[in-house]
Motif scaffolding. Structure first.
Motif, short mmCIF file in Angstrom:
data_model
loop_
_atom_site.label_atom_id
_atom_site.label_comp_id
_atom_site.label_asym_id
_atom_site.label_seq_id
_atom_site.Cartn_x
_atom_site.Cartn_y
_atom_site.Cartn_z
N LEU A 104 0.83 -1.24 0.01
CA LEU A 104 0.02 0.03 0.11
C LEU A 104 0.80 1.23 0.01
O LEU A 104 1.94 1.21 0.82
N SER A 105 0.53 2.26 -0.79
CA SER A 105 1.09 3.65 -0.75
C SER A 105 -0.25 4.52 -0.65
O SER A 105 -1.05 4.62 -1.38
N TYR A 106 0.08 5.48 0.34
CA TYR A 106 -1.01 6.95 0.77
C TYR A 106 -1.18 7.24 -0.61
O TYR A 106 -2.47 7.55 -0.97
N SER A 107 -0.33 7.73 -1.22
CA SER A 107 -0.38 8.64 -2.57
C SER A 107 -0.83 7.40 -4.10
O SER A 107 -1.40 8.42 -4.57
N VAL A 108 -0.78 6.56 -3.99
CA VAL A 108 -0.67 5.91 -5.25
C VAL A 108 -1.77 4.81 -5.02
O VAL A 108 -2.82 4.64 -5.99
N GLY A 109 -1.76 3.91 -4.17
CA GLY A 109 -2.71 2.86 -4.36
C GLY A 109 -2.40 1.52 -3.85
O GLY A 109 -1.23 1.50 -2.84
N ARG A 110 -2.77 0.60 -4.00
CA ARG A 110 -2.49 -0.98 -3.81
C ARG A 110 -2.11 -1.86 -4.96
O ARG A 110 -2.39 -1.63 -6.08
N TRP A 111 -1.09 -2.80 -4.49
CA TRP A 111 -0.65 -3.62 -5.45
C TRP A 111 -0.69 -4.89 -4.68
O TRP A 111 -0.46 -5.25 -3.65
N ASP A 112 -1.16 -6.11 -5.48
CA ASP A 112 -0.74 -7.51 -5.04
C ASP A 112 0.16 -8.12 -6.00
O ASP A 112 0.19 -8.36 -7.21
N LEU A 113 1.13 -9.01 -5.25
CA LEU A 113 2.38 -9.49 -5.90
C LEU A 113 2.39 -10.88 -5.55
O LEU A 113 2.10 -11.12 -4.18
N LEU A 114 2.31 -11.92 -6.34
CA LEU A 114 2.51 -13.15 -6.08
C LEU A 114 3.97 -13.67 -5.40
O LEU A 114 4.78 -12.84 -5.90
N VAL A 115 3.96 -14.32 -4.25
CA VAL A 115 5.65 -14.36 -3.56
C VAL A 115 5.67 -15.82 -3.94
O VAL A 115 5.04 -16.82 -3.63
N ILE A 116 6.81 -15.88 -4.65
CA ILE A 116 7.35 -17.32 -5.20
C ILE A 116 8.13 -17.70 -4.06
O ILE A 116 9.35 -17.16 -3.65
N PRO A 117 8.19 -18.66 -3.55
CA PRO A 117 8.97 -19.48 -2.56
C PRO A 117 10.31 -19.48 -2.82
O PRO A 117 10.74 -19.87 -3.96
N PRO A 118 11.26 -19.06 -1.92
CA PRO A 118 12.79 -18.79 -2.23
C PRO A 118 13.32 -20.07 -2.77
O PRO A 118 14.25 -20.00 -3.45
N GLU A 119 12.77 -21.33 -2.39
CA GLU A 119 13.46 -22.74 -2.73
C GLU A 119 12.90 -23.15 -4.06
O GLU A 119 13.38 -24.14 -4.55
N THR A 120 12.13 -22.12 -4.66
CA THR A 120 11.68 -22.58 -6.14
C THR A 120 12.64 -22.70 -7.08
O THR A 120 13.57 -21.86 -7.16
N SER A 121 12.59 -23.87 -8.25
CA SER A 121 13.85 -23.83 -9.11
C SER A 121 13.67 -22.48 -10.05
O SER A 121 12.54 -22.12 -10.25
N PRO A 122 14.81 -22.29 -10.69
CA PRO A 122 14.57 -21.04 -11.47
C PRO A 122 13.82 -21.19 -12.67
O PRO A 122 13.14 -20.27 -13.13
N ALA A 123 13.67 -22.40 -13.14
CA ALA A 123 12.70 -22.74 -14.32
C ALA A 123 11.39 -22.35 -13.75
O ALA A 123 10.75 -21.70 -14.43
N SER A 124 10.93 -23.03 -12.73
CA SER A 124 9.52 -22.71 -12.40
C SER A 124 9.39 -21.30 -11.81
O SER A 124 8.40 -21.05 -12.18
N ALA A 125 10.17 -20.65 -11.17
CA ALA A 125 10.12 -19.42 -10.80
C ALA A 125 9.90 -18.44 -12.06
O ALA A 125 9.08 -17.53 -12.20
N GLU A 126 10.47 -18.81 -13.22
CA GLU A 126 10.47 -17.96 -14.47
C GLU A 126 9.07 -18.16 -14.81
O GLU A 126 8.62 -17.13 -15.36
#
Length: 182
Positions: A104-126
Motif C-alpha cells: 500500500l502507498s498513501y499517494s498511489v494505491g494498492r498492489w498485489d504480488l505473487l510471492v514465489i517461495p525462495p526454494e523454487t527452481s529457477p525454471a519454475s520461478a521464471e
C-alpha cells in the motif's frame, strides 16, 4: 604521561543487497488479480523488503504498508526500516492468500504480488513470474498459480521417472503422493 585514544571505529562497509527478483505488469494493464511476482531469496522480511522497495518506490511511489499471510513467513516484524523511512507490516491469516503480499502507498494505491517461495527452481520461478505478470489465460489467484506450478512439476517428474525407471523425487513442503494398491 597521557594518551589519546581515537574511539572512532573503522568504517564498516554495508554488505551489498542483491537486487530484488521481480516482474511487474505494465502500468496501463489493470486486468487480473495480481500486479506481478516477487521471488525473494529468503523468508526474512527484514532482509528482503529493502531490495523490494528499491525497485518499487521509484515506480509506484513510496510503499508505506505491507500485509502478508504468516503461513510462510516465520517472523513478521511490526515495521521494517527501508532507506530513510519505515514500512509498517501487518498480517492476516484468513483474509490474505498465503502466496501473496499486499503493498500500500498513501499517494498511489494498492498492489498485489505473487510471492514465489525462495526454494523454487529457477525454471519454475521464471514460469510463475511470467504467468503473474502476463495477460495470457484466465486471471488466477496466487494460490491457484502455485497449485498449477506444482501440478506441472509433478507431471514433469512423473514423465522423467517413467522414462528413466527411477522413483519420483520427493519435494520438500509438498505432500508425498498417495500410492494405492501396493
Amino acid at each position: 604521561m597521557s594518551a589519546t585514544f581515537d574511539r572512532r571505529l573503522p568504517r564498516q562497509s554495508q554488505p551489498e543487497i542483491p537486487a530484488a527478483r521481480i516482474t511487474l505488469k505494465p502500468k496501463d494493464d489493470s486486468r487480473g488479480l495480481l500486479d506481478g511476482a516477487w521471488w525473494p531469496r529468503s523468508r526474512d522480511l527484514m532482509r528482503e523488503l529493502p531490495a523490494l522497495m528499491d525497485v518499487l518506490d521509484p515506480l509506484w511511489g513510496r510503499v508505506t504498508r505491507i500485509a502478508v499471510n504468516p503461513t510462510y513467513w516465520p517472523a513478521i516484524p511490526r515495521q521494517v526500516p527501508v532507506h530513510g523511512h519505515v514500512v509498517k507490516v501487518g498480517w492476516f491469516t484468513a483474509e490474505l492468500d498465503p502466496h501473496k503480499i499486499l503493498l500500500l502507498s498513501y499517494s498511489v494505491g494498492r498492489w498485489d504480488l505473487l510471492v514465489i517461495p525462495p526454494e523454487t527452481s529457477p525454471a519454475s520461478a521464471e514460469r510463475l513470474m511470467a504467468a503473474a505478470s502476463g495477460d495470457a489465460g484466465l486471471p488466477l489467484t496466487a494460490s491457484a498459480l502455485m497449485a498449477a506450478a506444482y501440478e506441472d512439476e509433478d507431471a514433469a517428474a512423473s514423465a522423467d521417472a517413467l522414462a528413466t525407471g527411477l522413483p519420483e523425487p520427493v519435494v520438500p513442503g509438498r505432500p508425498e503422493p498417495l500410492i494405492v494398491g501396493t
